[in-house]
Design a protein around this motif. Structure first.
Motif, PDB file in Angstrom:
ATOM      1  N   THR A 114       0.837  -1.206   0.000  1.00  0.00           N
ATOM      2  CA  THR A 114       0.000   0.000   0.000  1.00  0.00           C
ATOM      3  C   THR A 114       0.865   1.247   0.000  1.00  0.00           C
ATOM      4  O   THR A 114       0.586   2.231  -0.704  1.00  0.00           O
ATOM      5  N   LEU A 115       1.946   1.226   0.780  1.00  0.00           N
ATOM      6  CA  LEU A 115       2.838   2.382   0.884  1.00  0.00           C
ATOM      7  C   LEU A 115       3.549   2.654  -0.433  1.00  0.00           C
ATOM      8  O   LEU A 115       3.665   3.810  -0.863  1.00  0.00           O
ATOM      9  N   ARG A 116       4.033   1.611  -1.094  1.00  0.00           N
ATOM     10  CA  ARG A 116       4.841   1.782  -2.309  1.00  0.00           C
ATOM     11  C   ARG A 116       4.019   1.818  -3.590  1.00  0.00           C
ATOM     12  O   ARG A 116       4.523   2.227  -4.629  1.00  0.00           O
ATOM     13  N   GLY A 117       2.799   1.361  -3.560  1.00  0.00           N
ATOM     14  CA  GLY A 117       1.951   1.481  -4.736  1.00  0.00           C
ATOM     15  C   GLY A 117       1.817   0.207  -5.544  1.00  0.00           C
ATOM     16  O   GLY A 117       2.539  -0.777  -5.342  1.00  0.00           O
ATOM     17  N   THR A 118       0.892   0.243  -6.507  1.00  0.00           N
ATOM     18  CA  THR A 118       0.526  -0.958  -7.261  1.00  0.00           C
ATOM     19  C   THR A 118       1.650  -1.462  -8.177  1.00  0.00           C
ATOM     20  O   THR A 118       1.685  -2.629  -8.516  1.00  0.00           O
ATOM     21  N   GLY A 119       2.546  -0.583  -8.581  1.00  0.00           N
ATOM     22  CA  GLY A 119       3.622  -1.019  -9.462  1.00  0.00           C
ATOM     23  C   GLY A 119       4.883  -1.432  -8.745  1.00  0.00           C
ATOM     24  O   GLY A 119       5.905  -1.712  -9.397  1.00  0.00           O
ATOM     25  N   SER A 120       4.854  -1.510  -7.446  1.00  0.00           N
ATOM     26  CA  SER A 120       6.052  -1.798  -6.656  1.00  0.00           C
ATOM     27  C   SER A 120       6.359  -3.287  -6.623  1.00  0.00           C
ATOM     28  O   SER A 120       5.521  -4.136  -6.944  1.00  0.00           O
ATOM     29  N   ARG A 121       7.587  -3.611  -6.204  1.00  0.00           N
ATOM     30  CA  ARG A 121       7.986  -5.006  -6.046  1.00  0.00           C
ATOM     31  C   ARG A 121       7.179  -5.666  -4.935  1.00  0.00           C
ATOM     32  O   ARG A 121       6.882  -6.869  -4.998  1.00  0.00           O
ATOM     33  N   ALA A 122       6.836  -4.892  -3.907  1.00  0.00           N
ATOM     34  CA  ALA A 122       6.030  -5.445  -2.821  1.00  0.00           C
ATOM     35  C   ALA A 122       4.651  -5.865  -3.337  1.00  0.00           C
ATOM     36  O   ALA A 122       4.148  -6.941  -2.984  1.00  0.00           O
ATOM     37  N   ALA A 123       4.046  -5.037  -4.177  1.00  0.00           N
ATOM     38  CA  ALA A 123       2.739  -5.376  -4.733  1.00  0.00           C
ATOM     39  C   ALA A 123       2.843  -6.595  -5.644  1.00  0.00           C
ATOM     40  O   ALA A 123       1.952  -7.460  -5.651  1.00  0.00           O
ATOM     41  N   HIS A 124       3.920  -6.682  -6.410  1.00  0.00           N
ATOM     42  CA  HIS A 124       4.129  -7.841  -7.299  1.00  0.00           C
ATOM     43  C   HIS A 124       4.316  -9.110  -6.470  1.00  0.00           C
ATOM     44  O   HIS A 124       3.784 -10.176  -6.818  1.00  0.00           O
ATOM     45  N   CYS A 125       5.043  -8.999  -5.375  1.00  0.00           N
ATOM     46  CA  CYS A 125       5.250 -10.135  -4.483  1.00  0.00           C
ATOM     47  C   CYS A 125       3.920 -10.620  -3.918  1.00  0.00           C
ATOM     48  O   CYS A 125       3.638 -11.821  -3.904  1.00  0.00           O
ATOM     49  N   ALA A 126       3.096  -9.681  -3.468  1.00  0.00           N
ATOM     50  CA  ALA A 126       1.792 -10.044  -2.921  1.00  0.00           C
ATOM     51  C   ALA A 126       0.910 -10.707  -3.973  1.00  0.00           C
ATOM     52  O   ALA A 126       0.199 -11.687  -3.687  1.00  0.00           O
ATOM     53  N   GLU A 127       0.971 -10.201  -5.201  1.00  0.00           N
ATOM     54  CA  GLU A 127       0.165 -10.774  -6.280  1.00  0.00           C
ATOM     55  C   GLU A 127       0.547 -12.226  -6.547  1.00  0.00           C
ATOM     56  O   GLU A 127      -0.329 -13.104  -6.684  1.00  0.00           O
TER      57      GLU A 127
END
Length: 280
Positions: free
Chosen positions: A188-201
């Motif tokens: 949420t902090l880094r946004g939808t294009g972040s590595r964190a979001a990709h990891c969660a996906e």
């Protein structure tokens, strides 16, 4: 952008001469004549041959790659400004600064280099290990060698049973909630294009447990002060974890200690003797 060979050579020599062995965790020795580090010592720190590094200081050899320059910048304990200057001297554009950078600040490195009798590591905000002390390697294995998203302990927690085996089974449920909660906050902090979001996906697609926890929308689950590790040689170790944060790079120095006089304290001393001989 062209390489500035004279400028690069002079900069490297000056930074090498300014570093002392104790600055980088090396013994000084009794027969040292040079004021700073030797070329062969810098080469070891930078993970390259002495001949390759020496040629750079002599204005010779091919243009170093960006990967080589990043390794030299880290080995010489350069600041971010110095690292960027080194990249430009080498004919390269400096890496983008920010939370995705992996250049460790000289301050954190100096502290880590002095923790040779303590398990410690420097990690990114996604839980990727950048550096470990020898006792840190003895505790959890070398976690710097993973690639891709597997570098993140949160990702490995839901995809690699060997990672879970390093922790007491009774703590697994809490740790699963903690990793899922932390990844949701970071994505949420880094946004939808972040590595964190990709990891969660990817974890939502590949792990039923993670998908269930993700749908709980838990936030703010913080690590316990005491972590319980399971080591195949010395058994269970209950270790306090202290965190030192570098806000510029979002890197954390994690230091693990045991209460003096405790059983874990004695087991940690035993681990320092066992060393890396039993690592998988």
């Amino acid at each position: 952008m062209e390489i500035d060979r004279p400028g690069l050579a002079a900069f490297l020599r000056r930074r090498r001469e300014q570093l002392q062995p104790e600055d980088v965790g090396l013994p000084r020795g009794q027969r040292r004549r040079t004021g700073g580090l030797r070329r062969e010592e810098v080469a070891v720190l930078c993970h390259m041959s002495t001949d390759y590094y020496a040629r750079l200081e002599r204005e010779r050899g091919p243009q170093p790659s960006e990967q080589m320059i990043a390794s030299i910048a880290q080995g010489l304990h350069l600041s971010l400004d110095e690292r960027d200057h080194l990249f430009r001297l080498s004919g390269h554009t400096p890496p983008v600064r920010g939370t995705t950078g992996e250049h460790i600040s000289p301050g954190l490195l100096r502290i880590l280099d002095r923790l040779d009798d303590t398990p410690a590591e420097i990690v990114t905000e996604l839980g990727e290990t950048l550096r470990q002390t020898p006792l840190g390697v003895a505790l959890t294995g070398d976690t710097t060698g993973y690639t891709g998203l597997a570098r993140s302990i949160g990702y490995r927690w839901f995809t690699d049973p060997a990672t879970r085996a390093q922790y007491v089974a009774e703590d697994h449920a809490f740790l699963s909630r903690m990793f899922a909660s932390g990844l949701r906050e970071l994505a949420t902090l880094r946004g939808t294009g972040s590595r964190a979001a990709h990891c969660a996906e990817l974890l939502r697609e590949g792990s039923e447990e993670f998908r269930r926890l993700w749908d709980e929308h838990e936030i703010g689950i913080r690590p316990n002060e005491v972590k319980r590790f399971v080591h195949p040689e010395v058994g269970v170790l209950e270790l306090n974890c202290q965190r030192l944060l570098d806000p510029d790079q979002s890197h954390s120095l994690l230091v693990y200690t045991a209460a003096p006089g405790s059983e874990s304290y004695e087991r940690l001393r035993l681990l320092s003797v066992v060393g890396t001989q039993s690592l998988r």
